[in-house]
Scaffold this active site. Structure first.
Site: not given
Ligand code: KIV
Length: 271
Positions: A51, A120, A122, A189
């Protein structure tokens, strides 16, 4: 330059084997067909349609504004490019926090419409019910802990996370929960390297770091950052593997000169 030739598609079980055998996993973000094709041909293991497209593609200050449909649009091009890499699409802010049902519905929509291999999202314990539902529904899920940019307004910035013992213990606890729930991988991260190494040893799934030191099972960077296209962004963890900003500006400058002085197109370049 080395190109890592691979003949078959990456899978979540191959990633686990890589962790077991100690082979490091290389992941990069991508947001379009052309660059994703080059990155895939170079042999990357995983492509993340992050994102961060909100910043890199759309020019927003934060990742928060990007929508499910915008992520699907970008991911389709990356999926078409990926001959080898496993493609992960970020679930955008607001698409999995409201209810478990909505989270599963959005995850399935993203997978069906974009063709990606996994999503993915968070967060830790607070989003565990949504993660469990997605995995039960057959969606491969990658977790993301530490600095989680969708929560920037809660954190008040993009500083190092889990510096104190309480936050470090919570992060370790969250990582174990995500692992037990069946996440196929976890991104860490911007956390201290020693903590990331501890988490990597404590969980069975592969851990991918960004600003999390060398003790993880693999690394991820934003493509435009590591190619040196994003001149203003200089965090300590970022290594630039090319200087494309100056290359691109030189090429464009040469093109402008050639147009202005009428040396382009030449006779050979004309019909
Ligand atoms: O959105 C993204 O680019 C990420 C990476 C930094 C892991 O989540």
């Amino acid at each position: 330059m080395s190109v890592h030739v691979q003949n078959s598609r990456m899978t979540t079980s191959k990633l686990r084997q890589m962790k077991a055998s100690g082979e490091k996993i290389a992941m990069l973000t991508s947001y379009d067909f052309t660059l994703a094709s080059l990155v895939d041909e170079a042999g990357i293991d995983m492509l993340l349609v992050g994102d961060s497209a909100s910043n890199i593609v759309c020019g927003n200050l934060y990742t928060l504004p990007i929508t499910v449909d915008e992520m699907i649009f970008l991911t389709k091009g990356v999926v078409r490019a990926a001959q080898h890499a496993l493609v992960v699409c970020d679930m955008p802010f607001g698409s999995y926090q409201i209810s478990e049902e909505e989270a599963v519905r959005n995850a399935i929509k993203i997978m069906k419409e974009s063709g990606c291999d996994a999503v993915k999202l968070e967060g830790g314990e607070e989003i565990l019910p949504a993660i469990r539902h997605m995995i039960q529904a057959g969606v491969p899920v990658m977790g993301h802990l530490g600095l989680t940019p969708q929560s920037v307004n809660q954190f008040g910035g993009y500083g190092l996370r889990a510096k104190d013992d309480a936050e470090a213990e919570k992060l370790l606890h969250d990582a174990k929960l995500l692992d037990e729930a069946g996440c196929f991988s976890i991104v860490l991260e911007k956390i201290p390297a020693a903590l990331a190494a501890r988490v990597t040893k404590a969980v069975s799934c592969p851990v991918i770091g960004i600003g999390a030191g060398n003790g993880c099972d693999g690394q991820v960077l934003v493509l435009q950052d590591m190619l040196g296209m994003n001149q203003g962004f200089k965090p300590k963890f970022l290594r630039r593997f090319a200087a494309l900003a100056s290359e691109i500006k030189n090429a464009v400058g040469n093109y402008i000169d050639a147009v202005k002085n009428s040396s382009f197109p030449s006779e050979e370049e004309s019909y």
